[in-house]
Structures are given as C-alpha cells and as structure tokens.
Scaffold this motif. Sequence first.
Motif, PDB file in Angstrom:
ATOM      1  N   LEU A 193      40.044  43.423  44.690  1.00  0.00           N
ATOM      2  CA  LEU A 193      39.279  42.357  44.053  1.00  0.00           C
ATOM      3  C   LEU A 193      40.143  41.167  43.653  1.00  0.00           C
ATOM      4  CD1 LEU A 193      36.814  44.389  41.791  1.00  0.00           C
ATOM      5  CD2 LEU A 193      36.349  43.280  43.980  1.00  0.00           C
ATOM      6  N   ARG A 225      29.448  40.813  38.760  1.00  0.00           N
ATOM      7  CA  ARG A 225      29.679  41.374  37.416  1.00  0.00           C
ATOM      8  C   ARG A 225      31.153  41.353  37.071  1.00  0.00           C
ATOM      9  NH1 ARG A 225      25.682  45.149  38.907  1.00  0.00           N
ATOM     10  NH2 ARG A 225      27.326  46.622  39.530  1.00  0.00           N
ATOM     11  N   HIS A 226      31.995  41.689  38.065  1.00  0.00           N
ATOM     12  CA  HIS A 226      33.446  41.662  37.854  1.00  0.00           C
ATOM     13  C   HIS A 226      33.922  40.265  37.452  1.00  0.00           C
ATOM     14  CE1 HIS A 226      37.710  42.486  38.528  1.00  0.00           C
ATOM     15  NE2 HIS A 226      37.757  41.435  39.326  1.00  0.00           N
ATOM     16  N   LEU A 264      30.480  42.604  42.551  1.00  0.00           N
ATOM     17  CA  LEU A 264      31.533  41.591  42.531  1.00  0.00           C
ATOM     18  C   LEU A 264      31.222  40.519  41.496  1.00  0.00           C
ATOM     19  CD1 LEU A 264      34.079  40.263  43.638  1.00  0.00           C
ATOM     20  CD2 LEU A 264      32.683  39.251  45.459  1.00  0.00           C
TER      21      LEU A 264
END
Length: 299
Positions: free
Chosen positions: A30, A60-61, A58
């Motif tokens: 990521l 949310r990350h 992704l």
Amino acid sequence: MIQQAAAGAAGAQQYPKGALYVVATPIGNLADITLRAVHALVLADAVACEDTRVSAGLLRHLGLDKPLLALHEHNEAQAAQAVIERLARDERVAYMSDAGTPAVSDPGARLVAAVGAAGYRVLPLPGASSVTTALSAAGDAGSDGFRFVGFLAAKAAERAGQLRELAQRAETTVLFEAPHRIGALAAALAEAMPTRRLTLCRELTKQFESIATMPAAELSAWLAADANRVRGEFVLVLHAQPQHEDSGMAADTDRLLRTLLAALPLKQAVALTAEASGAARNALYERALALRNEDQVPE
C-alpha cells in the motif's frame, strides 16, 4: 496526514472538473500509492472501480469515503455511460482497477475510449505496474523492448500452440499466471523452450515476494522444492533470445535482411526484418550496417 502530504506535493497542479482520472494503485504494498493519486482521489466526486470491495479497502486506508461505481469486464460498456453522465454534471471521476495500472491487463480501455469519444478529458496518473516491476528485476541485458502477453489460454492444447509461437520470437515477453495454473505452465514452458532463460516473480512488492531466474527446464523442479513457491500471483519474464543461439535462424535473418536492403532504405529494411523475425532491432541495425558495407548496398 497522508492527505495533507499529498496536497502539499501535488496540489499545485490543475485537476479539472468533468474529467476522468485513471489512477494506478499498488500491486501489493500500500505504500506504493503516489501522492498525486491520493490527491486526485481526495478531489474525486466518485470512484469507478473493478471491485468495489477492493477499492473500498484502499480508500479506507487513505481515510476516504467516496461513492463507488462498479465497472468491470462484464459491465464496462454500460457502466461507462454512468461515468459519462457524471462527467456531464462537471464531476471528477477516478477509475481504479484492483491493482496496478488500469487498461493494461485489467478493465479500463473501453471506459477511456468511451469517455474520449464523448468529448471529455482523460488524465492518466502513473504508478505501480506488475509488468514494468518484473522487467526491472529480471536483469534481461539482451532486451530490445518487450512484448506483453498476459495470461495464456487455459486449455492445454491452445496454450501449447501459443508457447510454440513465442519460442520462435526473440524479444522479451511478459506473462501472467495464477497459482492454480503455474505448475501446468511450467511444464509447458519446459517442453516448448527448455533452454529459454526466464525470471519468475511471485507476490511482487508483498512481504513474501520472491524473484528467481533460471532456464525454463528447471522451473517445475524449483516450484516443487517448496510448497510456498506455488502460492500467490505470478509474473514471468521470458528473456530475449540470444542472437547466436541458432545459426540457421541467423542465416535466414541475414538472407531476409540482404533482400530488403537491396530494395529499401536501411531503417525500413531493419524494421521489417525485426517484425518478421522477432530479432532485436538494435542488433539488426548493426548487422545491416555490416551487410551493407560487405555488399556495397546503397542507403
């Protein structure tokens, strides 16, 4: 924090409304998302994606919550119209595939074509790509460009025919394979091109990434030596075929090159010979110069 860093690094560039942003996403790690991609996603009014579950994770990350539009290989034409409707309302729409750069092996090409045909801008945001990542780790010093093939046919007979054709080509070739089929591909490669050097990349950029280079004949045994080696997603780089390996093929290439040099300018003769033989263009150019001097063929 990452949104602030992205705004500081990429915020000075213009991000027009009523445009599609094609966003490359990480292929495993990521941390490989670019700051420009993050900033574009912050600005996006909606995100079209290959799999809403993957893209939601992704986002949310990154601390983002955006409306998601499913756009995959089975609904791309219909979903593209929904994207165009949003662009007509002067919205920014981002498109992400599950991993890597959209429209290379994943969906996205039809969307981009439809958006362009409708008169709206398409802005590509470069980033991770398993193809170029694998090539950068392969160490294929004899390469003169590459051919991207992706996944071969699932049926054994059709796949064998594809590999026979690839075995006749000299240029670097990039393949994809899934874990449940890597054993069958390894056996087929050993039969079609046992001496061909290849680099196998498994789980690129992830914690258990592994990269190994060997002749194709050794791949099956290498996979069998450790059960973990058949897990994950695979990218295979078939290295460029050394020009000296097949003197008969070299002689055939010389004959073709001489014939074309007699009728065409040097660069055009080299280009046509490269297309017909699969030989590296740089090497052919040097060979053409030598043949021209030997035969006194005019440029």
